[in-house]
Each structure stands twice: as C-alpha cells, then as structure tokens.
Scaffold this motif. Structure first.
Motif, PDB file in Angstrom:
ATOM      1  N   GLU A 188      33.168 -31.933 -60.725  1.00  0.00           N
ATOM      2  CA  GLU A 188      33.598 -30.838 -59.640  1.00  0.00           C
ATOM      3  C   GLU A 188      33.439 -31.131 -58.293  1.00  0.00           C
ATOM      4  O   GLU A 188      34.237 -30.572 -57.402  1.00  0.00           O
ATOM      5  N   LEU A 189      32.526 -32.343 -58.053  1.00  0.00           N
ATOM      6  CA  LEU A 189      32.350 -32.570 -56.733  1.00  0.00           C
ATOM      7  C   LEU A 189      33.361 -33.699 -56.152  1.00  0.00           C
ATOM      8  O   LEU A 189      33.425 -33.969 -55.058  1.00  0.00           O
ATOM      9  N   GLY A 190      33.970 -34.341 -57.155  1.00  0.00           N
ATOM     10  CA  GLY A 190      34.754 -35.509 -56.801  1.00  0.00           C
ATOM     11  C   GLY A 190      33.759 -36.642 -56.656  1.00  0.00           C
ATOM     12  O   GLY A 190      34.099 -37.524 -55.814  1.00  0.00           O
ATOM     13  N   VAL A 191      32.792 -37.305 -57.488  1.00  0.00           N
ATOM     14  CA  VAL A 191      32.080 -38.002 -57.474  1.00  0.00           C
ATOM     15  C   VAL A 191      32.111 -38.834 -58.715  1.00  0.00           C
ATOM     16  O   VAL A 191      32.219 -38.541 -59.589  1.00  0.00           O
ATOM     17  N   ASP A 192      32.194 -40.226 -58.131  1.00  0.00           N
ATOM     18  CA  ASP A 192      32.316 -41.205 -59.394  1.00  0.00           C
ATOM     19  C   ASP A 192      30.687 -41.444 -59.560  1.00  0.00           C
ATOM     20  O   ASP A 192      30.264 -42.459 -58.750  1.00  0.00           O
ATOM     21  N   PRO A 193      30.321 -41.365 -60.795  1.00  0.00           N
ATOM     22  CA  PRO A 193      28.834 -41.412 -60.850  1.00  0.00           C
ATOM     23  C   PRO A 193      28.369 -43.025 -61.110  1.00  0.00           C
ATOM     24  O   PRO A 193      27.212 -43.112 -61.197  1.00  0.00           O
ATOM     25  N   SER A 194      29.283 -43.886 -61.366  1.00  0.00           N
ATOM     26  CA  SER A 194      29.092 -45.254 -61.244  1.00  0.00           C
ATOM     27  C   SER A 194      29.196 -46.037 -60.058  1.00  0.00           C
ATOM     28  O   SER A 194      29.012 -47.176 -59.916  1.00  0.00           O
ATOM     29  N   HIS A 195      29.497 -45.182 -58.833  1.00  0.00           N
ATOM     30  CA  HIS A 195      29.599 -45.942 -57.497  1.00  0.00           C
ATOM     31  C   HIS A 195      29.004 -44.855 -56.487  1.00  0.00           C
ATOM     32  O   HIS A 195      29.691 -44.136 -55.687  1.00  0.00           O
ATOM     33  N   ILE A 196      27.770 -44.822 -56.741  1.00  0.00           N
ATOM     34  CA  ILE A 196      26.901 -44.098 -55.643  1.00  0.00           C
ATOM     35  C   ILE A 196      26.286 -44.772 -54.513  1.00  0.00           C
ATOM     36  O   ILE A 196      25.706 -46.043 -54.983  1.00  0.00           O
ATOM     37  N   VAL A 197      26.469 -44.772 -53.343  1.00  0.00           N
ATOM     38  CA  VAL A 197      26.188 -45.480 -52.192  1.00  0.00           C
ATOM     39  C   VAL A 197      25.013 -44.549 -51.651  1.00  0.00           C
ATOM     40  O   VAL A 197      25.284 -43.442 -51.116  1.00  0.00           O
ATOM     41  N   LEU A 198      23.699 -44.996 -51.700  1.00  0.00           N
ATOM     42  CA  LEU A 198      22.683 -44.453 -50.733  1.00  0.00           C
ATOM     43  C   LEU A 198      22.741 -44.755 -49.414  1.00  0.00           C
ATOM     44  O   LEU A 198      22.656 -46.093 -49.078  1.00  0.00           O
ATOM     45  N   ALA A 199      22.762 -44.028 -48.410  1.00  0.00           N
ATOM     46  CA  ALA A 199      22.639 -44.331 -47.127  1.00  0.00           C
ATOM     47  C   ALA A 199      21.637 -43.413 -46.111  1.00  0.00           C
ATOM     48  O   ALA A 199      21.640 -42.371 -46.422  1.00  0.00           O
ATOM     49  N   GLY A 200      21.209 -44.138 -45.018  1.00  0.00           N
ATOM     50  CA  GLY A 200      20.166 -43.406 -44.112  1.00  0.00           C
ATOM     51  C   GLY A 200      19.984 -43.905 -43.132  1.00  0.00           C
ATOM     52  O   GLY A 200      20.261 -45.104 -42.828  1.00  0.00           O
ATOM     53  N   ASP A 201      19.577 -43.198 -42.022  1.00  0.00           N
ATOM     54  CA  ASP A 201      19.326 -43.612 -40.601  1.00  0.00           C
ATOM     55  C   ASP A 201      17.845 -43.326 -40.267  1.00  0.00           C
ATOM     56  O   ASP A 201      17.314 -42.469 -40.638  1.00  0.00           O
ATOM     57  N   SER A 202      17.134 -44.407 -39.640  1.00  0.00           N
ATOM     58  CA  SER A 202      15.679 -44.216 -39.229  1.00  0.00           C
ATOM     59  C   SER A 202      14.996 -43.950 -40.512  1.00  0.00           C
ATOM     60  O   SER A 202      14.732 -44.481 -41.607  1.00  0.00           O
ATOM     61  N   ALA A 203      14.284 -42.700 -40.416  1.00  0.00           N
ATOM     62  CA  ALA A 203      13.422 -42.101 -41.776  1.00  0.00           C
ATOM     63  C   ALA A 203      14.169 -41.965 -43.025  1.00  0.00           C
ATOM     64  O   ALA A 203      13.825 -41.931 -43.898  1.00  0.00           O
ATOM     65  N   GLY A 204      15.701 -41.709 -42.663  1.00  0.00           N
ATOM     66  CA  GLY A 204      16.464 -41.559 -43.752  1.00  0.00           C
ATOM     67  C   GLY A 204      16.887 -42.983 -44.446  1.00  0.00           C
ATOM     68  O   GLY A 204      16.929 -42.806 -45.481  1.00  0.00           O
ATOM     69  N   ALA A 205      16.798 -43.840 -43.753  1.00  0.00           N
ATOM     70  CA  ALA A 205      17.034 -45.169 -44.211  1.00  0.00           C
ATOM     71  C   ALA A 205      15.902 -45.760 -45.169  1.00  0.00           C
ATOM     72  O   ALA A 205      15.979 -46.056 -46.140  1.00  0.00           O
ATOM     73  N   GLN A 206      14.472 -45.340 -44.570  1.00  0.00           N
ATOM     74  CA  GLN A 206      13.234 -45.364 -45.700  1.00  0.00           C
ATOM     75  C   GLN A 206      13.391 -44.660 -46.686  1.00  0.00           C
ATOM     76  O   GLN A 206      13.153 -45.293 -47.775  1.00  0.00           O
ATOM     77  N   TYR A 207      13.981 -43.308 -46.680  1.00  0.00           N
ATOM     78  CA  TYR A 207      14.019 -42.601 -47.998  1.00  0.00           C
ATOM     79  C   TYR A 207      15.173 -43.266 -48.788  1.00  0.00           C
ATOM     80  O   TYR A 207      14.976 -43.323 -50.100  1.00  0.00           O
ATOM     81  N   ALA A 208      16.253 -43.551 -48.392  1.00  0.00           N
ATOM     82  CA  ALA A 208      17.268 -44.290 -48.929  1.00  0.00           C
ATOM     83  C   ALA A 208      16.699 -45.562 -49.719  1.00  0.00           C
ATOM     84  O   ALA A 208      17.138 -45.871 -51.030  1.00  0.00           O
ATOM     85  N   ALA A 209      15.871 -46.290 -48.968  1.00  0.00           N
ATOM     86  CA  ALA A 209      15.368 -47.571 -49.811  1.00  0.00           C
ATOM     87  C   ALA A 209      14.536 -47.134 -50.589  1.00  0.00           C
ATOM     88  O   ALA A 209      14.413 -47.762 -51.746  1.00  0.00           O
ATOM     89  N   GLN A 210      13.643 -46.206 -50.596  1.00  0.00           N
ATOM     90  CA  GLN A 210      12.409 -45.837 -51.510  1.00  0.00           C
ATOM     91  C   GLN A 210      13.259 -45.223 -52.822  1.00  0.00           C
ATOM     92  O   GLN A 210      13.143 -45.613 -53.937  1.00  0.00           O
ATOM     93  N   LEU A 211      14.532 -44.321 -52.861  1.00  0.00           N
ATOM     94  CA  LEU A 211      15.080 -43.974 -53.917  1.00  0.00           C
ATOM     95  C   LEU A 211      15.998 -45.170 -54.569  1.00  0.00           C
ATOM     96  O   LEU A 211      15.739 -44.987 -55.803  1.00  0.00           O
ATOM     97  N   ALA A 212      16.430 -46.198 -53.739  1.00  0.00           N
ATOM     98  CA  ALA A 212      16.736 -47.231 -54.202  1.00  0.00           C
ATOM     99  C   ALA A 212      15.882 -48.196 -54.996  1.00  0.00           C
ATOM    100  O   ALA A 212      16.157 -48.689 -56.416  1.00  0.00           O
ATOM    101  N   VAL A 213      14.929 -48.269 -54.740  1.00  0.00           N
ATOM    102  CA  VAL A 213      13.753 -49.116 -55.371  1.00  0.00           C
ATOM    103  C   VAL A 213      13.227 -48.189 -56.767  1.00  0.00           C
ATOM    104  O   VAL A 213      13.098 -48.635 -57.858  1.00  0.00           O
ATOM    105  N   MET A 214      13.350 -46.640 -56.427  1.00  0.00           N
ATOM    106  CA  MET A 214      12.944 -45.929 -57.848  1.00  0.00           C
ATOM    107  C   MET A 214      14.067 -46.226 -58.770  1.00  0.00           C
ATOM    108  O   MET A 214      13.558 -46.181 -60.222  1.00  0.00           O
ATOM    109  N   ALA A 215      15.140 -46.601 -58.493  1.00  0.00           N
ATOM    110  CA  ALA A 215      16.349 -46.778 -59.370  1.00  0.00           C
ATOM    111  C   ALA A 215      16.361 -48.128 -59.971  1.00  0.00           C
ATOM    112  O   ALA A 215      16.889 -48.331 -61.081  1.00  0.00           O
TER     113      ALA A 215
END
Length: 341
Positions: free
Chosen positions: A163-190
């Motif tokens: 319903e959102l128009g999301v391809d679940p096999s093509h997720i890109v995590l992005a962030g800036d500053s502290a958001g980049a820290q979160y993005a990197a941490q979530l990517a490590v979790m995955a």
C-alpha cells in the motif's frame, strides 16, 4: 535630580538585569554538573535555528508538484508524533519502488523529519519512494528507545509495503549526522547476527531487504568523543550523556553498541558515504568507516574533499544546496541509487 539618580546602584535596571543573567547562568552551570538537561536543551535550541535556515535553503531546490504525499503516518500505536513518518513518491498508480528511508540527525537530542523532507522529496522525484522517520529524541527518551522505534518503523514499512509503494527487497537506509549513526546501526543489525543477539533487539530488516546505505556526516566510533576538544567535543559529550543516560556513557553497553565501525562485516550493504573538509567528523569518523568497509570488500562510493576546498564544507554541508559541492554530492547520491535498482 531625576528618579534614576536617586536610586541606589543595586536597584538600577541594568544592574538588576545583568545580575539576573549571572544568577541564571550560575544555576545552569551548577545544574549541568548533575544533569544533561540544561545543556542539551540549549544545544537543541541552536540546532533548531540552524535546521530552520537549512530547510529554507533546501526548499528552493525541492519539487513543488508531481509527487504523491502521505504525511504523519503513524507507525506505532499511541498517537504520538514521535512515531510517525512522511512518504513521498511519484504521482500515479502505487507501485513497488526502491525505497529510501531517511533518518534525521540532531545529535540524538533534536531534529524532526520535517528537517529532511525537502531532500527526501528531491530524491523521490527521481523515481523512488522516499520516507522520512520521526523518533523520540533525548533527554526525553534514552537509549535504546529511539533505536527500537526506528526498528518498529521499518517493520511497519515492510508489513505495509504494497500500500505504500515499497519494494521490500530494495530498502536503502539513509541518514545524516546522528541519523547516519542510526542508519549504520540498523544496517549492522540486519547483517551481523552475533551483534544483534548481544543487542537483544530483533531486527525488522534482514540483509535480503537491505539494498544499500547512504551515510552523510555521521558518527561511527564514539570512543574518541570523551577526549574531543573544543565546544564540539563538549556538545557531543553532553548529547551522549543525555542519550545514554549516564555521564560515564563510554563504558556502557549502549556506547559500545553505537561504535558500529567495530561491528560491520563483509555482509554490510553497498554504501555511499561523505563528509565535508571542514567537518571535524570527517577525518575521525567518515573516512575511517569508508576505509573499514572497503577493507572488508564492501562496495563503497565515498565523496570527500581536499583540505583546501573552498568554500569550506561544514558539518551537514550536503543540505546546503546553494553550494556547488552540495549539488554535486546530491547528484552522486542519485547516481549511486541508480545502481541499486
């Protein structure tokens, strides 16, 4: 003699005003030794002023039409604006698209998804679904509240992908500053099962969902921050105290988990990473992270600048689209996303 001349010196308005300021500053100084709240809120105020100015700059370059928008979508029960996201995608029928999920910065103690919405709209206008996430900042909520919220948001996005128009096999995590820290941490979790087990949070994303990561001006190693010089070092120490809940945060499990450079593996997704030449985080954070990933065999696109780059590119330079270097970084980001799918 006028009224002013008859008043004792200690009753004059200017003296009273300055005395009041000194008393307030004194109280704040004393209180700052026992709580991060006063300093954190002061930093937040400064960041919010800068964010407002940056958004005004970005808005001049963001599309004003041609996008389907859904604002303030709740991703968790409770009705809090902290757990909502904004979505942007090309107009027309809803269809699965490579999806860029952007996590805003703000030193873990400030910021809002609206701060990055113009940038996400620009990305979406090039054929992507763009999502900007809110989360509860510190000191109002401490680690790992925001990390769990962001993980829940990713779970919601996957569950409602059609319903959102999301391809679940093509997720890109992005962030800036502290958001980049979160993005990197979530990517490590995955991508690092042993890390996830130690963290105790079941990741919403797997490496099969995660196609890439975009990291702007981020923090990936907090070990050097306790000795970082100047007002910047003080600011980061205060922010991490507020976020991790203790003044001696560098020895906590949360502080160790935030140092994602120690936990990335060869399975970390392809990465776009950048930092400005005048950003103190570039030499100590972004460049070492890029080097570590390349050494693991991860495909890395890095955008860095010579020391004499003019004008000097400060922290979060990429959002200042009035600068040629920022527009070039945006074009590089879009080219990188084009390789994702």
């Amino acid at each position: 003699m006028g009224e002013r001349g008859r008043r004792p010196w200690y009753r004059r308005r200017a003296v009273i005003a300055w005395a009041s300021v000194i008393v307030v500053l004194g109280v704040l100084t004393v209180f700052s030794f026992v709580s991060p709240w006063p300093s954190a809120l002061l930093i937040r105020t400064v960041f919010e002023v800068n964010a407002h100015q940056t958004v005004q700059t970005m808005e001049k370059y963001a599309p004003t039409g041609g996008l389907r928008e859904r604002m303030n979508v709740p991703y968790a029960p409770g009705g809090s604006s902290d757990t909502t996201f904004d979505l942007f995608a090309p107009e027309g029928a809803v269809q699965p698209r490579t999806t860029v999920v952007w996590i805003h910065g703000g030193a873990w103690i400030s910021g809002d998804k609206s701060n990055v919405d113009p940038y996400v709209r620009i990305i979406a206008s090039h054929g992507y679904t763009g999502i900007s996430l809110n989360y509860t900042v510190a000191p109002e909520a401490q680690y790992p509240t925001a990390l769990k919220q962001l993980n829940s948001a990713l779970g919601y996005i996957l569950e409602h992908a059609a319903e959102l128009g999301v391809d679940p096999s093509h997720i890109v995590l992005a962030g800036d500053s502290a958001g980049a820290q979160y993005a990197a941490q979530l990517a490590v979790m995955a991508t690092n099962e042993s890390y996830t087990q130690r963290l105790g949070i079941r990741p919403a994303l797997t490496k099969d969902h995660l196609a890439a990561v975009v990291l702007d001006c981020g923090i990936y190693d907090v070990r050097g921050i306790p000795k970082a010089p100047g007002i910047g070092g003080w600011g980061f120490r205060t922010a991490l105290w507020a976020y991790l809940g203790t003044k001696d945060w560098s020895h906590t499990p949360g502080g160790e988990a935030m140092t994602t450079i120690d936990h990335v593996t060869k399975d970390f997704p392809r990465t776009w990473i950048s930092g400005g030449n005048a950003d103190p985080l570039t030499a100590g954070q972004s460049k070492p992270m890029a080097a570590k990933l390349k050494g693991l065999g991860v495909q890395v696109t890095s955008v860095f600048y010579p020391e004499n780059e003019t004008p000097p590119l400060q922290h979060e330079y990429q959002f200042h689209l009035n600068l040629a270097a920022a527009r070039s970084a945006l074009n590089s980001t879009l080219q990188f996303l084009g390789t994702v799918g």
